[in-house]
Design a protein around this motif. Structure first.
Motif, mmCIF file in Angstrom:
data_model
loop_
_atom_site.group_PDB
_atom_site.id
_atom_site.type_symbol
_atom_site.label_atom_id
_atom_site.label_comp_id
_atom_site.label_asym_id
_atom_site.label_seq_id
_atom_site.Cartn_x
_atom_site.Cartn_y
_atom_site.Cartn_z
ATOM 1 N N PHE A 184 0.888 -1.284 0.270
ATOM 2 C CA PHE A 184 -0.236 -0.553 -0.039
ATOM 3 C C PHE A 184 0.761 1.632 -0.043
ATOM 4 O O PHE A 184 0.414 2.437 -0.548
ATOM 5 C CB PHE A 184 -0.832 0.170 1.101
ATOM 6 C CG PHE A 184 -2.151 -0.832 1.190
ATOM 7 C CD1 PHE A 184 -3.129 -1.085 -0.274
ATOM 8 C CD2 PHE A 184 -2.450 -1.701 1.876
ATOM 9 C CE1 PHE A 184 -3.880 -1.622 0.083
ATOM 10 C CE2 PHE A 184 -3.497 -2.862 1.938
ATOM 11 C CZ PHE A 184 -4.019 -3.210 0.504
ATOM 12 N N ILE B 253 -8.515 2.524 5.385
ATOM 13 C CA ILE B 253 -8.376 1.918 4.224
ATOM 14 C C ILE B 253 -9.235 0.405 4.264
ATOM 15 O O ILE B 253 -9.395 0.144 5.014
ATOM 16 C CB ILE B 253 -6.930 1.057 4.209
ATOM 17 C CG1 ILE B 253 -5.936 1.781 4.015
ATOM 18 C CG2 ILE B 253 -6.844 -0.020 2.835
ATOM 19 C CD1 ILE B 253 -4.697 1.371 4.334
ATOM 20 N N ARG C 13 -9.539 -3.180 -0.448
ATOM 21 C CA ARG C 13 -8.759 -3.508 -1.199
ATOM 22 C C ARG C 13 -7.782 -4.744 -0.307
ATOM 23 O O ARG C 13 -6.721 -4.477 -0.751
ATOM 24 C CB ARG C 13 -8.068 -2.069 -0.587
ATOM 25 C CG ARG C 13 -8.850 -0.483 -1.122
ATOM 26 C CD ARG C 13 -7.910 0.289 -1.046
ATOM 27 N NE ARG C 13 -8.920 1.863 -0.719
ATOM 28 C CZ ARG C 13 -8.772 2.332 -2.196
ATOM 29 N NH1 ARG C 13 -7.957 1.715 -3.062
ATOM 30 N NH2 ARG C 13 -9.704 3.513 -2.242
ATOM 31 N N LEU D 291 -5.483 4.929 -3.869
ATOM 32 C CA LEU D 291 -6.185 5.126 -2.163
ATOM 33 C C LEU D 291 -4.855 6.199 -2.442
ATOM 34 O O LEU D 291 -3.941 6.456 -2.829
ATOM 35 C CB LEU D 291 -5.378 3.391 -1.449
ATOM 36 C CG LEU D 291 -4.927 3.590 -1.049
ATOM 37 C CD1 LEU D 291 -5.865 3.279 0.367
ATOM 38 C CD2 LEU D 291 -3.915 2.824 -0.475
ATOM 39 N N LEU E 219 -3.313 6.775 0.596
ATOM 40 C CA LEU E 219 -2.710 7.183 1.622
ATOM 41 C C LEU E 219 -1.664 8.687 1.656
ATOM 42 O O LEU E 219 -1.677 9.380 1.025
ATOM 43 C CB LEU E 219 -1.314 6.626 0.978
ATOM 44 C CG LEU E 219 -1.288 4.817 1.754
ATOM 45 C CD1 LEU E 219 -0.569 4.432 1.856
ATOM 46 C CD2 LEU E 219 -2.223 4.989 2.819
#
Lengths: 338, 175
Positions: B86, B128, B132, B163, B165
């Motif tokens: 990730f 998250i 995912r 995503l 982050l």
């Protein structure tokens, strides 16, 4: 000519004061330390002003022990100032080292923290809905408060750190051996954690009671049962962070019949303590089917808070994702879902 | 953190799997467009890698954003690897192993199965979404199933979008 004593500074950022407590807990040994050094800043105990530090020459302070995580402008400013004025900077305690308990705030947001603290807490009476402002007037005089950041950071995400003393708080014996090493110049390479490299299970007095094939069928929280004082906590179904935590604490929690919560941070070779603990603890679950695995996972009340208790800011993810505006609906969804 | 080999960048047309890039961690994925998502897929050497190969042999369609990483066993995919995926730019992580009872190492996939729900719960606490991260079983002969599992997961992730982050660099930091 009298030899100048080395100058030492203690500073606290986002922390609770427990690290200062541990310095005081050196008891009689603190007098030896105080004899050997010249303390130039210690807000919790002595009355120095920031301008005293600003007046010093760069690198004038031999070593600065900084505890606490970085969350406000003041913490950021003073830690930068101390970095500039110090030969060595030591991250002291879990918060400076890995983020610590204040780092758990990264699982929520600044907005939510303010809402809870100033409006929604049952103990808060705030009918006018007042929230602290960075700049305001008090009796016509301007008042400035440090800005409160969106996220918590570890000390080494903000400034260059030479050494780390782990622990929440670091045990006095470890502090004394670290301070002695610094005063005698017997230091390992820069960036070292001044604690053993083994995992806690390696040095745990209950190690022999852990079986080859532990099978946890039910997880108990420490307050739910009276733990057997002799047997490995994992064996008893109590989550203990020993497998992925650095040793050197003297097993004080274990000897007090409490499981390890991981305050010494990960041992060498581990980047993300929480992830490693998930791998270690889940492998002990007695679960053959998917449903059984999900049931065991459900029994862990707060996975992030349990496995990342002291390490959220230094973890791979670092903080919860701030929800952004929804994606524009132009995603390429031309394939049928198989 | 080396550059991504050109062969791994998402091509415009769906890939025909057959040759899987055997990669290691440490490369950064590059986004090609806002709607393009990357699905990092760990396949175990003994079953799912064969399943991916079979899917290629059958000329089945697979999404362009799938990145295969061959590992010896699904039980070897430590939670750290998934988080690192990730962090490296994956928008979804899929772990594929042998069916329960078929593990080459007897119990590796059971270990992976126990790890997954606990990690999924922690990922949710970090914001998250559950879609995912998934774990599933594909045997070496199940080309069809490989294609189905990967496409379904990819579509779920694509629906959520990239995503985002949080970049952990602080402005003004001395690091």
């Amino acid at each position: 000519m009298i030899k100048q004593k080395p100058k030492v500074a203690f500073y606290w950022c986002a922390s609770c004061g427990g690290c200062e407590e541990t310095v005081v807990d050196l008891n009689a040994a603190i007098l030896d330390v105080a004899d050997a050094v010249d303390i130039v800043l210690w807000p919790v105990a002595l009355d120095f002003k920031y301008h005293h530090i600003e007046a010093l020459k760069d690198g004038d302070i031999a070593v600065s022990f900084i505890n606490g995580a970085i969350r406000t402008n003041e913490q950021a400013h003073i830690s930068k100032l101390l970095r500039q004025k110090s030969g060595l900077v030591v991250a002291f305690g879990s918060c400076a080292h890995t983020g610590g308990i204040p780092g758990l705030a990264n699982l929520t947001s600044r907005e939510e923290i303010f809402r809870t603290s100033f409006h929604e807490s049952p103990t808060v009476v705030n009918a006018s809905g007042t929230v602290p402002q960075e700049d305001s007037l008090a009796d016509g005089m301007p008042v400035r408060l440090p800005a409160f950041w969106e996220e918590v950071h570890t000390l080494d995400q903000w400034i260059d750190v030479d050494y780390y003393i782990p622990g929440c708080p670091p045990p006095p014996a470890l502090v004394l051996s670290a301070v002695t090493a610094i005063l005698e110049g017997k230091l390992p390479e820069k960036g070292s954690v001044l604690a053993p490299a083994k995992a806690l299970c390696d040095t745990c007095p209950r190690r022999k009671t852990k079986s080859e094939n532990t099978k946890i069928t039910k997880i108990h929280r420490p307050h739910e049962i009276i733990a057997d004082p002799e047997i490995c906590f994992l064996e008893q179904g109590i989550i203990c962070c020993g497998p992925a935590t650095r040793s050197g604490c003297g097993e004080v929690c274990i000897n007090g019949n409490m499981p390890c919560t991981g305050c010494f941070g990960p041992p060498p070779g581990v980047i993300d303590q929480g992830a490693k603990l998930i791998s270690a603890i889940s492998s002990l679950f007695n679960a053959k089917t998917k449903e059984e695995a999900m049931e065991m996972a459900r029994q862990v009340v707060d996975p992030a808070g349990t496995f990342h208790r002291y390490t959220v800011p230094s973890s791979l993810l670092g903080c919860r994702i701030h929800k952004k505006a929804a994606m524009p609906a132009d995603g390429r969804m031309d394939r049928e879902a198989a | 953190m080396g550059a991504v080999p050109a062969s791994l960048l998402a091509p415009a047309a769906p890939l025909r799997l057959g040759i899987s890039p055997i990669t290691n961690f440490g490369w950064r994925f590059r986004r090609c467009s806002v709607t393009d998502v990357k699905l990092l897929t760990f396949v175990c050497n003994w079953c799912s890698y064969g399943g991916a190969d079979t899917a290629g042999g059958l000329k089945l369609e697979c999404p362009p954003g799938v990145r295969l990483v061959r590992v010896m066993c699904s039980g070897r995919v430590d939670a750290q690897l998934i988080l690192e995926g990730f962090r490296s730019g994956a928008d979804g992580v899929l772990v594929l192993g042998c069916h329960p009872g078929d593990c080459h190492y007897k119990e590796g996939n059971y270990v992976a199965q126990k790890r997954a729900p606990l990690l999924a719960r922690m990922l949710e606490q970090f914001g998250i979404e559950r879609e995912r991260f998934r774990i599933d079983w594909v045997s070496a002969g199940e080309g069809e199933r490989f294609s189905k599992v990967v496409n379904a997961m990819y579509d779920n992730v694509a629906r959520l979008g990239p995503l985002e982050l949080v970049d952990r660099k602080v402005e003004g930091s001395m690091r």
